[in-house]
Design an enzyme around this catalytic site. Structure first.
Site, PDB file in Angstrom:
ATOM      1  N   ASP A   1      -8.837   0.887   5.616  1.00 27.14           N
ATOM      2  CA  ASP A   1      -7.529   1.523   5.845  1.00 27.14           C
ATOM      3  C   ASP A   1      -7.582   2.465   7.038  1.00 27.14           C
ATOM      4  OD1 ASP A   1      -5.070   2.791   5.571  1.00 27.14           O
ATOM      5  OD2 ASP A   1      -5.525   3.721   3.641  1.00 27.14           O
ATOM      6  N   GLY A   2      -6.743   2.175   8.044  1.00 23.10           N
ATOM      7  CA  GLY A   2      -6.601   3.080   9.181  1.00 23.10           C
ATOM      8  C   GLY A   2      -6.891   2.420  10.511  1.00 23.10           C
TER       9      GLY A   2
ATOM     10  N   ASP B   1       0.780   5.375   0.087  1.00 21.28           N
ATOM     11  CA  ASP B   1      -0.035   6.542   0.415  1.00 21.28           C
ATOM     12  C   ASP B   1       0.585   7.815  -0.149  1.00 21.28           C
ATOM     13  OD1 ASP B   1      -2.198   5.541   2.161  1.00 21.28           O
ATOM     14  OD2 ASP B   1      -0.521   4.837   3.381  1.00 21.28           O
TER      15      ASP B   1
ATOM     16  N   HIS C   1      -2.836   4.642  -3.119  1.00 22.12           N
ATOM     17  CA  HIS C   1      -3.943   5.394  -2.526  1.00 22.12           C
ATOM     18  C   HIS C   1      -3.637   6.882  -2.671  1.00 22.12           C
ATOM     19  CE1 HIS C   1      -6.158   6.321   1.566  1.00 22.12           C
ATOM     20  NE2 HIS C   1      -6.771   6.864   0.533  1.00 22.12           N
TER      21      HIS C   1
ATOM     22  N   MET D   1     -12.160   4.436   4.418  1.00 23.99           N
ATOM     23  CA  MET D   1     -11.190   4.996   5.369  1.00 23.99           C
ATOM     24  C   MET D   1     -11.757   4.861   6.773  1.00 23.99           C
ATOM     25  SD  MET D   1      -8.421   5.833   3.946  1.00 23.99           S
ATOM     26  CE  MET D   1      -7.670   6.513   5.428  1.00 23.99           C
TER      27      MET D   1
ATOM     28  N   HIS E   1       0.839  -1.204   0.000  1.00 24.95           N
ATOM     29  CA  HIS E   1       0.000   0.000   0.000  1.00 24.95           C
ATOM     30  C   HIS E   1       0.873   1.253   0.000  1.00 24.95           C
ATOM     31  CE1 HIS E   1      -3.887   2.003   0.805  1.00 24.95           C
ATOM     32  NE2 HIS E   1      -3.219   2.816   1.615  1.00 24.95           N
TER      33      HIS E   1
ATOM     34  N   GLY F   1      -4.505  11.071   6.222  1.00 20.84           N
ATOM     35  CA  GLY F   1      -3.435  12.037   6.427  1.00 20.84           C
ATOM     36  C   GLY F   1      -2.281  11.528   7.258  1.00 20.84           C
ATOM     37  N   PHE F   2      -2.581  10.650   8.209  1.00 18.45           N
ATOM     38  CA  PHE F   2      -1.515  10.210   9.112  1.00 18.45           C
ATOM     39  C   PHE F   2      -1.676   8.736   9.481  1.00 18.45           C
ATOM     40  CE2 PHE F   2      -2.186  14.700   9.653  1.00 18.45           C
ATOM     41  CZ  PHE F   2      -0.897  15.211   9.583  1.00 18.45           C
TER      42      PHE F   2
ATOM     43  N   MET G   1       0.223  11.788  -0.617  1.00 18.17           N
ATOM     44  CA  MET G   1      -0.484  12.941  -0.013  1.00 18.17           C
ATOM     45  C   MET G   1       0.098  14.241  -0.543  1.00 18.17           C
ATOM     46  SD  MET G   1      -0.481  11.693   3.912  1.00 18.17           S
ATOM     47  CE  MET G   1      -0.955  10.017   4.372  1.00 18.17           C
TER      48      MET G   1
ATOM     49  N   GLY H   1      -0.298  -0.094   8.704  1.00 21.17           N
ATOM     50  CA  GLY H   1       1.000   0.562   8.677  1.00 21.17           C
ATOM     51  C   GLY H   1       1.707   0.404   9.999  1.00 21.17           C
TER      52      GLY H   1
HETATM   53  C1  DX5 Z   1      -3.724   7.299   6.273  1.00 18.43           C
HETATM   54  C2  DX5 Z   1      -3.247   6.306   5.259  1.00 18.43           C
HETATM   55  C3  DX5 Z   1      -3.089   4.934   5.786  1.00 18.43           C
HETATM   56  C4  DX5 Z   1      -2.093   4.801   6.895  1.00 18.43           C
HETATM   57  C5  DX5 Z   1      -2.542   3.677   7.773  1.00 18.43           C
HETATM   58  O1  DX5 Z   1      -4.138   8.441   5.631  1.00 18.43           O
HETATM   59  O2  DX5 Z   1      -4.162   6.216   4.173  1.00 18.43           O
HETATM   60  O3  DX5 Z   1      -2.796   4.002   4.752  1.00 18.43           O
HETATM   61  O4  DX5 Z   1      -0.787   4.551   6.450  1.00 18.43           O
HETATM   62  O5  DX5 Z   1      -1.734   3.643   8.872  1.00 18.43           O
HETATM   63  P1  DX5 Z   1      -2.101   2.878  10.222  1.00 18.43           P
HETATM   64  O6  DX5 Z   1      -2.275   1.445   9.878  1.00 18.43           O
HETATM   65  O7  DX5 Z   1      -0.911   3.149  11.060  1.00 18.43           O
HETATM   66  O8  DX5 Z   1      -3.379   3.491  10.755  1.00 18.43           O
HETATM   67 ZN    ZN Z   2      -3.859   4.542   2.703  1.00 18.56          ZN
END
Ligand code: DX5
Ligand code: ZN
Length: 228
Positions: free
Chosen positions: A187-188, A47, A78, A149, A45, A154-155, A49, A209
């Site tokens: 995701d998240g 990300d 993503h 989501m 995956h 974002g994080f 941004m 993540g």
């Molecule tokens: C957040 C991202 C996620 C993020 C997930 O905006 O889209 O993919 O990396 O991270 P964790 O698993 O740490 O919540």
């Molecule tokens: Zn993501």
């Protein structure tokens, strides 16, 4: 065409783990990518941004290309960027196998999906926590994947928003009723602690993540999520 919905079997949910490179060690990007490549995770995956759609900036094409060189697994990209339609061809060229754009960020979704198909990448659309699943309904038959989501994008490292489970169940019902093979990704805030509940609710693909990269043995953590 390989990227149409018929490419997916209409069946019960699958179990795919897609580790998020956002939590990798960028000083050891190749090492961390090879770890995933050798693991039982099927996807990687990515990300992206832009600091506009979300209040954070991550990375772009050169990093994606470096990851591409270190694995043959599907790059699940993503895009958390405004006007994603401007960049589909370049992400495809850099190695994306599947591209997910945000419903909230795209002006011409139909055109955007057409350019994904034209470049041969699989099609995905994501919704933020406050966006209802009903906005996806008209598009489901054109999508290889929908991404729910379960944190504000974002994080990494945020807590899972519980209401996301109901969104997964609702999507699973909509997809099954239509006999589609559209995959559901979440995701998240996902770890081995809530993976079982998500797979049971109908998720096919789980992104993680922090849970994977902060673990003492990331490959073992991937197994735990798969076997939850
Ligand atoms: C957040 C991202 C996620 C993020 C997930 O905006 O889209 O993919 O990396 O991270 P964790 O698993 O740490 O919540
Ligand atoms: Zn993501």
């Amino acid at each position: 065409m390989a990227n149409t919905n018929t490419a997916n079997a209409t069946s019960a949910a699958r179990r795919i783990v897609s580790p998020s490179m956002l939590s990798a060690d960028f000083g050891h990007l190749e090492r961390d990518t090879r770890m995933i490549d050798a693991s039982r995770a099927e996807w990687v995956h990515i990300d992206v941004m832009d600091g506009v759609f979300v209040p954070n900036i991550s990375f772009g094409f050169p990093v994606l290309r470096a990851i591409r060189r270190a694995t043959s697994k599907l790059l699940d990209v993503h895009l958390m960027i405004v006007e994603p339609e401007r960049y589909i061809a370049r992400f495809a060229e850099a190695g994306a196998g599947l591209i997910t754009v945000h419903h909230e960020a795209v002006g011409d979704l139909s055109g955007c999906l057409a350019s994904m198909r034209a470049t041969g990448v699989r099609t995905g659309v994501s919704i933020k926590p406050a966006t209802p699943v009903s906005v996806l309904e008209p598009w489901l038959s054109q999508l290889n994947l929908v991404l729910v989501m379960s944190v504000e994008p974002g994080f990494g490292g945020q807590s899972f928003i519980d209401g996301s489970l109901d969104k997964v169940r609702e999507l699973r019902r909509m997809i099954s009723e239509r006999g589609l093979g559209t995959l559901i990704e979440v995701d998240g805030g996902i770890s081995a602690a809530n993976a079982r509940e998500l797979f049971d609710a109908g998720a096919d693909v789980l992104v993680a993540g922090n849970a994977i990269f902060a673990a003492p043995d990331p490959a073992a953590e991937i197994e735990k999520i798969l076997n939850a």
